[in-house]
Design a protein around this motif. Structure first.
Motif, PDB file in Angstrom:
ATOM      1  N   THR A   1      -6.504  -4.177   3.111  1.00  0.00           N
ATOM      2  CA  THR A   1      -5.821  -4.495   1.857  1.00  0.00           C
ATOM      3  C   THR A   1      -6.355  -5.794   1.266  1.00  0.00           C
ATOM      4  OG1 THR A   1      -3.840  -3.344   2.594  1.00  0.00           O
ATOM      5  CG2 THR A   1      -3.555  -4.948   0.809  1.00  0.00           C
TER       6      THR A   1
ATOM      7  N   SER B   1     -12.287   8.402   0.122  1.00  0.00           N
ATOM      8  CA  SER B   1     -11.089   7.643  -0.218  1.00  0.00           C
ATOM      9  C   SER B   1     -11.154   7.183  -1.665  1.00  0.00           C
ATOM     10  CB  SER B   1     -10.905   6.429   0.704  1.00  0.00           C
ATOM     11  OG  SER B   1     -11.868   5.437   0.429  1.00  0.00           O
TER      12      SER B   1
ATOM     13  N   SER C   1      -4.783   6.297  -2.337  1.00  0.00           N
ATOM     14  CA  SER C   1      -3.750   5.290  -2.126  1.00  0.00           C
ATOM     15  C   SER C   1      -3.758   4.320  -3.293  1.00  0.00           C
ATOM     16  CB  SER C   1      -3.970   4.546  -0.802  1.00  0.00           C
ATOM     17  OG  SER C   1      -5.206   3.859  -0.818  1.00  0.00           O
TER      18      SER C   1
ATOM     19  N   HIS D   1       0.340   5.272   0.354  1.00  0.00           N
ATOM     20  CA  HIS D   1      -0.579   6.371   0.648  1.00  0.00           C
ATOM     21  C   HIS D   1      -0.069   7.621  -0.070  1.00  0.00           C
ATOM     22  CE1 HIS D   1      -2.817   4.038   3.598  1.00  0.00           C
ATOM     23  NE2 HIS D   1      -1.644   3.546   3.965  1.00  0.00           N
TER      24      HIS D   1
ATOM     25  N   ARG E   1      -8.980   4.257  -3.781  1.00  0.00           N
ATOM     26  CA  ARG E   1      -7.951   3.221  -3.825  1.00  0.00           C
ATOM     27  C   ARG E   1      -7.851   2.712  -5.254  1.00  0.00           C
ATOM     28  NH1 ARG E   1     -10.620   2.097   0.867  1.00  0.00           N
ATOM     29  NH2 ARG E   1      -9.403   2.589   2.689  1.00  0.00           N
TER      30      ARG E   1
ATOM     31  N   VAL F   1       0.846  -1.197   0.000  1.00  0.00           N
ATOM     32  CA  VAL F   1       0.000   0.000   0.000  1.00  0.00           C
ATOM     33  C   VAL F   1       0.878   1.243   0.000  1.00  0.00           C
ATOM     34  CG1 VAL F   1      -1.765   1.300   1.255  1.00  0.00           C
ATOM     35  CG2 VAL F   1      -1.823  -1.197   1.267  1.00  0.00           C
TER      36      VAL F   1
END
Length: 162
Positions: free
Chosen positions: A72, A143, A35, A29, A145, A27
């Motif tokens: 994750t 967020s 991320s 960030h 991802r 991961v």
């Protein structure tokens, strides 16, 4: 993170410590919202069942996997073309979706993972959740991802003649 390592853990072929090691560094960030997660796809299909998610709960309680590890893994399961979640198992689907977005569902801590474990064991039912009346509900992006290919190590280059 390599999907095949997660599959091997679920199949009981490797210890959770190997899975935890594989998760390290996957991961990145980029800022407080964005991320990336480096995930290497596996070549075969695998059906994820409740017992697999219970294994992750137990690893969390044993402090072998942390909250970011659960997050994750949940993201990887949802983003995968090879992992198949048992679509008839509502508690399993609820847990994986909750873990993939703790910032809008439940924060990942001992209390909530314990609650999720109770859902998976049938000792408690997930709550009924209301969906927003429209997609224009107040709020913003909390967020983002993105799944990326993991970087490949560079091979040494020989210069000169032999």
């Amino acid at each position: 993170m390599r999907e095949d390592i997660l599959r091997q853990y679920f199949a009981g072929h490797i210890p959770v410590s190997s899975l935890a090691e594989d998760l390290r560094g996957s991961v990145a960030h980029l800022d407080h919202i964005r991320s990336t997660i480096a995930i290497e796809d596996m070549q075969q299909d695998f059906v994820v069942r409740r017992n697999h998610i219970l294994m992750l709960c137990d690893a969390f309680f044993a402090s072998t996997l942390d909250a970011e590890g659960l997050n994750t893994i949940a993201f990887a399961l949802l983003a995968s073309d090879r992992f198949e979640l048992d679509g008839d198992d509502e508690p399993l689907l609820e847990v994986v979706h909750d873990w993939s977005t703790p910032e809008i569902n439940f924060p990942l801590n001992e209390g909530t993972v314990s609650m999720h474990r109770r859902w998976l064991t049938g000792n408690e039912s997930p709550p009924n959740r209301r969906t927003p009346a429209s997609s224009s509900a107040a709020g913003g992006v909390v967020s983002v991802r993105t799944k990326i290919e993991p970087p490949r190590p560079l091979l040494p280059i020989r210069i000169g003649t032999e």
